[in-house]
Enzyme design. Structure first.
Site, mmCIF file in Angstrom:
data_model
loop_
_atom_site.group_PDB
_atom_site.id
_atom_site.type_symbol
_atom_site.label_atom_id
_atom_site.label_comp_id
_atom_site.label_asym_id
_atom_site.label_seq_id
_atom_site.Cartn_x
_atom_site.Cartn_y
_atom_site.Cartn_z
ATOM 1 C CB THR A 201 0.926 1.860 6.748
ATOM 2 O OG1 THR A 201 0.421 2.757 5.764
ATOM 3 C CG2 THR A 201 0.449 2.306 8.106
ATOM 4 N N GLY A 231 -4.656 9.862 4.737
ATOM 5 C CA GLY A 231 -5.318 8.580 4.589
ATOM 6 C C GLY A 231 -5.986 8.134 5.873
ATOM 7 C CB THR A 252 -0.843 -1.750 5.951
ATOM 8 O OG1 THR A 252 -0.970 -3.150 5.608
ATOM 9 C CG2 THR A 252 -0.146 -1.637 7.301
ATOM 10 N N GLY A 253 -2.459 -0.444 3.644
ATOM 11 C CA GLY A 253 -3.026 -0.537 2.304
ATOM 12 C C GLY A 253 -3.767 0.732 1.924
#
Length: 354
Positions: A201, A231, A252-253
């Site tokens: 991302t 997400g 992010t992640g």
């Protein structure tokens, strides 16, 4: 419906120019530069992003417009397989993009999810914010909205991403009738990719010279996801959040971890309570660790077996980042230079690997 433009057509100057032209749809008029100190932060794949955004802020661009132009560099980069053109597809081989934006001066936001064939979903999300009374459009509806406003359709699946997806598809099971090539005959892009498979991302938060904030998160999501999976990136409060009187944050992640904890909102509220940006981001990491009770998502010590990284800038220009696991970095531009800085971490990878 327009037919998607194929990869060769995309390389022509005319199509590239058409895609670039849509980035300005909904952009605010520029204003005089203020006296405040601007700051732009982004995920580690955003060095060019923060540089571009800062250049625009220093000539009077709105902070959200600057952030959108900044992430557009990554959205259009076929070599970044986590965002936009060249992003990893879902399990059916189709690239689906998610993006969200928030605008401090108007306390507004917009988002798109599961959007196909549009290279710059962040710019579409800005129009959702400005031209509708909705916050989120998804799937076919989001595509029709983008088409209505002149965004050209593009085949987002590059040859490299197609090869990677095909190898994944062929090696799902050794009990079917697919016969992948031996490892030593794999395309180099496939060999390299499967050493780094994961999520990807880009987030960008921008503070302009008037003390106004804007932020954007854009992604192609989890690699080989179930079609329609969404997400945290396009969800306000999870993948990003801001309050123009307090600060801005994004991540992010692993998106599901942020969705379950509304992590970006938590960070901004921690800033409101007086925490420093890095401390606020670390607290969001602790919350994820506390609530991660699924054994399948834990290592042998009960810690998360995934990672999440947060990026934060406060109203006064202070910034910080934190991740579950050490090694994360963030891109920063403070008006002087673009650089990568280390993020704080909840856990040390070296201890985990020993």
């Amino acid at each position: 419906m327009m037919e998607p433009i194929d990869r060769r057509s995309l390389l022509s100057a005319g199509v590239a120019g058409l895609c670039a032209a849509t980035l300005g749809l909904g952009a605010s008029p520029r204003r005089d530069v203020g006296k405040g100190k601007p700051v732009v932060v982004a995920s580690a794949n955003g060095l060019q992003t923060v540089a571009k955004a800062m250049d625009l802020i220093l000539v009077g661009a709105d902070p959200l417009d600057a952030a959108i132009e900044g992430v557009a560099i990554v959205e259009a980069d076929p070599n970044d397989q986590s965002v936009g053109y060249g992003g990893m597809p879902n399990e059916d081989g189709v690239v689906e993009l998610d993006a969200a934006v928030m605008h401090g001066p108007t306390a507004n936001g917009g988002a798109v999810a599961a959007l196909q064939n549009i290279m710059h979903p962040a710019a579409v999300a800005r129009l959702v914010m400005q031209r509708t009374d909705h916050c989120l459009l998804v799937g076919e509806g989001a595509l029709r909205f983008a088409q209505m406003h002149g965004f050209p359709e593009v085949n987002l699946l590059t040859e490299a991403s197609r090869k990677i997806w095909l190898h994944w598809k062929e090696t799902l099971s050794d009990q079917d009738d697919r016969f992948p090539p031996p490892d030593d005959q794999l395309d180099p892009v496939v060999q390299q990719f499967f050493g780094i498979r994961g999520t990807g991302t880009i987030h960008c938060s921008a503070l302009d010279t008037h003390g106004n904030l804007g932020c954007v998160t854009t992604t192609s999501g989890l690699y080989f996801k179930i079609p329609g999976r969404v997400g945290d990136s396009p969800i306000l409060g999870a993948g990003l959040y801001l309050d123009n009187e307090v600060g801005s944050a994004g991540s992010t992640g692993r998106g599901e971890a942020n969705l379950l904890n509304c992590s970006s909102l938590r960070i901004v509220e921690a800033l409101r309570a007086g925490k420093a940006p890095q401390d606020a981001a670390l607290e969001a990491c602790r919350q994820i660790a506390r609530t991660n009770l699924n054994p399948k998502l834990q290592d042998d010590q009960g810690r998360p077996n995934f990672d999440v990284t947060f990026y934060c800038v406060r109203k006064d220009g202070n910034f910080g980042g934190a991740s579950l696991w050490s090694g994360a970095r963030m891109a920063v531009h403070d008006g002087e230079s673009a650089r990568l800085v280390d993020c704080a971490a909840l856990y040390d990878r070296k201890i985990n690997e020993s």
